[in-house]
Each structure stands twice: as C-alpha cells, then as structure tokens.
Design a protein around this motif. Structure first.
Motif, PDB file in Angstrom:
ATOM      1  N   GLU A 162     -31.022  25.171  65.532  1.00  0.00           N
ATOM      2  CA  GLU A 162     -30.686  25.924  66.742  1.00  0.00           C
ATOM      3  C   GLU A 162     -31.936  26.423  67.475  1.00  0.00           C
ATOM      4  O   GLU A 162     -33.048  26.359  66.949  1.00  0.00           O
ATOM      5  CB  GLU A 162     -29.769  27.088  66.371  1.00  0.00           C
ATOM      6  N   PRO A 163     -31.734  26.953  68.696  1.00  0.00           N
ATOM      7  CA  PRO A 163     -32.863  27.454  69.486  1.00  0.00           C
ATOM      8  C   PRO A 163     -33.640  28.548  68.752  1.00  0.00           C
ATOM      9  O   PRO A 163     -33.079  29.347  68.004  1.00  0.00           O
ATOM     10  CB  PRO A 163     -32.188  28.028  70.740  1.00  0.00           C
ATOM     11  N   SER A 164     -34.929  28.549  68.973  1.00  0.00           N
ATOM     12  CA  SER A 164     -35.855  29.544  68.426  1.00  0.00           C
ATOM     13  C   SER A 164     -35.973  29.502  66.907  1.00  0.00           C
ATOM     14  O   SER A 164     -36.537  30.422  66.313  1.00  0.00           O
ATOM     15  CB  SER A 164     -35.497  30.967  68.886  1.00  0.00           C
ATOM     16  N   ILE A 184     -30.196  30.181  64.839  1.00  0.00           N
ATOM     17  CA  ILE A 184     -31.060  30.764  65.855  1.00  0.00           C
ATOM     18  C   ILE A 184     -31.984  31.843  65.255  1.00  0.00           C
ATOM     19  O   ILE A 184     -31.578  32.630  64.401  1.00  0.00           O
ATOM     20  CB  ILE A 184     -30.200  31.324  67.017  1.00  0.00           C
ATOM     21  N   ASN A 196     -27.623  21.738  76.636  1.00  0.00           N
ATOM     22  CA  ASN A 196     -28.952  22.197  77.044  1.00  0.00           C
ATOM     23  C   ASN A 196     -30.027  21.141  76.830  1.00  0.00           C
ATOM     24  O   ASN A 196     -31.048  21.133  77.521  1.00  0.00           O
ATOM     25  CB  ASN A 196     -29.322  23.487  76.306  1.00  0.00           C
ATOM     26  N   ASN A 197     -29.799  20.237  75.876  1.00  0.00           N
ATOM     27  CA  ASN A 197     -30.741  19.134  75.659  1.00  0.00           C
ATOM     28  C   ASN A 197     -30.539  17.992  76.647  1.00  0.00           C
ATOM     29  O   ASN A 197     -31.303  17.035  76.647  1.00  0.00           O
ATOM     30  CB  ASN A 197     -30.603  18.581  74.235  1.00  0.00           C
ATOM     31  N   ILE A 232     -26.152  23.265  72.348  1.00  0.00           N
ATOM     32  CA  ILE A 232     -27.434  22.582  72.145  1.00  0.00           C
ATOM     33  C   ILE A 232     -27.416  21.228  72.839  1.00  0.00           C
ATOM     34  O   ILE A 232     -28.368  20.860  73.550  1.00  0.00           O
ATOM     35  CB  ILE A 232     -27.740  22.420  70.643  1.00  0.00           C
ATOM     36  N   SER A 238     -32.208  21.615  68.772  1.00  0.00           N
ATOM     37  CA  SER A 238     -32.474  22.232  70.072  1.00  0.00           C
ATOM     38  C   SER A 238     -33.898  21.925  70.533  1.00  0.00           C
ATOM     39  O   SER A 238     -34.854  21.988  69.748  1.00  0.00           O
ATOM     40  CB  SER A 238     -32.295  23.741  69.988  1.00  0.00           C
ATOM     41  N   LYS A 239     -34.018  21.624  71.815  1.00  0.00           N
ATOM     42  CA  LYS A 239     -35.363  21.420  72.368  1.00  0.00           C
ATOM     43  C   LYS A 239     -36.154  22.724  72.392  1.00  0.00           C
ATOM     44  O   LYS A 239     -37.362  22.711  72.620  1.00  0.00           O
ATOM     45  CB  LYS A 239     -35.269  20.807  73.763  1.00  0.00           C
ATOM     46  N   TYR A 240     -35.491  23.839  72.127  1.00  0.00           N
ATOM     47  CA  TYR A 240     -36.160  25.141  72.091  1.00  0.00           C
ATOM     48  C   TYR A 240     -36.531  25.573  70.674  1.00  0.00           C
ATOM     49  O   TYR A 240     -36.963  26.700  70.461  1.00  0.00           O
ATOM     50  CB  TYR A 240     -35.282  26.208  72.744  1.00  0.00           C
ATOM     51  N   ALA A 241     -36.343  24.706  69.688  1.00  0.00           N
ATOM     52  CA  ALA A 241     -36.786  24.981  68.318  1.00  0.00           C
ATOM     53  C   ALA A 241     -38.230  24.537  68.164  1.00  0.00           C
ATOM     54  O   ALA A 241     -38.700  23.647  68.869  1.00  0.00           O
ATOM     55  CB  ALA A 241     -35.889  24.246  67.328  1.00  0.00           C
TER      56      ALA A 241
END
Length: 197
Positions: free
Chosen positions: A108-110, A127, A19-20, A16, A90-93
């Motif tokens: 976490e992501p998603s 996730i 990726n961030n 995380i 996560s920037k994807y959350a």
C-alpha cells in the motif's frame, strides 16, 4: 483483473489500481451473496461458475482479504482454477529496487521495504508500515498500518502483525501468530501464539 474479496482490503486494492492508472477491466469475486451487484460501479461475481467463465477472459488475480489463513485458502483455490497471481504495488510505496521477485502481494501507499527483504507469496503490507533490511516474511503475512518490522528478523507463514506494532531486530515470530496493536515485540514468539504485550 480479479480482486478476490469485496471488503475493506479489496477497496484499498481497487484504490491502488486506480491511482496507479490501471487500464484493464476490474471485477471483484466474493462468495458472500450479500455482496452482489456493483461496488462503486465495479461488478461483483458471487459464484464460482461465473468466476470460471470470467477466467476465460482475464485470468489475473490478487487476493485482498485481511485474514491471512482465508487469504491463503482463496489464493490456492484461484491457482487450482488456473488463475495467475499478480502483485498490486502502490506507486507511492518505497521499495528497494533490487528485491528478489515476489508473488501475489499487496503493498500500500507509504509502505517502505528495505534491502535484502524476502516476501513470501500473498503478503499484505499496509499503509505507512515499514519492513526493514533483511527481514524474511513467510507466505500470507499481514503487516498492519503503521507497523514497523525492524530488520533483520523473521516472521512465519500466516502471521498477523497488527496496527502500530513494532518488531525488534533479531526476533523470530512463528507461523500462525497474532501480534496485537501497538505492542513492542522484543522476544521470539512461538507458532500459534497470541502476543498482546
């Protein structure tokens, strides 16, 4: 940044941060002497003396240990040493933008967190899991991958919600509970209870 725990959740936390676009130094702290040296080119600190020295350089930490009670113990010890907890999100959350502040959590992501949610300190939201509106999570709660906590409901301190579990609206889950994988919880669960469906 210190990631406490060099196991699976520690590596997910590392991912995380990478990726961030995290720019600072990252080290692991794990008192398991079998986990020493480097982990994917990131240093592992094994002794508390070395940790204390490192804290003079960087005192920010996240505890990335899956077991809620162990996560709580390590979290509290880091506070005793003067370290400062941070969130790793996560920037994807998806997180509702006006949540109350939270501390020392991993998201976490998603993962999806809806409005009115209250997160206790040191929670881990894995996730593809969801935490619905007006859910209250106690301290050091674990929401496993793909689990769905449908609001409003309450989950007590140090409770572990396993992979794919579904918690129905209105349910109150006590402290120190374990909810098994893929079960559907439609009734209240008492403190220290293991619920396997």
């Amino acid at each position: 940044m210190i990631i406490v725990g060099a196991g699976a959740l520690g590596l997910e936390t590392l991912a995380i941060l990478i990726n961030n676009g995290f720019q600072g130094e990252i080290v692991f702290f794990d008192d398991d002497k079998q986990k020493s040296g480097l982990l994917y080119n990131y240093r592992i600190i094994n002794s508390e003396d070395d940790l204390k020295r490192y804290l003079t350089i960087d005192n920010k930490f996240i505890v990335s240990i899956g077991h809620p009670r162990m996560r709580g113990m390590k979290y509290n010890r880091m506070l005793e040493l003067g370290a400062i907890p941070v969130n790793v999100v996560s920037k994807y959350a998806f997180i509702f933008p006006m949540l109350e502040p939270f501390e020392g959590c991993i998201i976490e992501p998603s993962a999806g967190i809806s409005h009115g949610v209250k997160l206790g300190k040191g929670c881990a939201i894995h996730i593809n899991s969801t935490v619905g509106h007006q859910v209250v999570l106690g301290d050091f709660v674990n929401i496993g991958p793909g689990a769905n906590v449908v609001g409003p409901c309450k989950i007590g301190h140090y409770s572990y919600i396993s992979v794919g579990a579904i918690i129905h609206p209105g349910v109150v889950i006590g402290n120190y509970t374990f909810i098994g994988s893929n079960v559907v919880v439609t009734r209240d669960v008492a403190d220290y209870e293991t619920f396997l469906g």
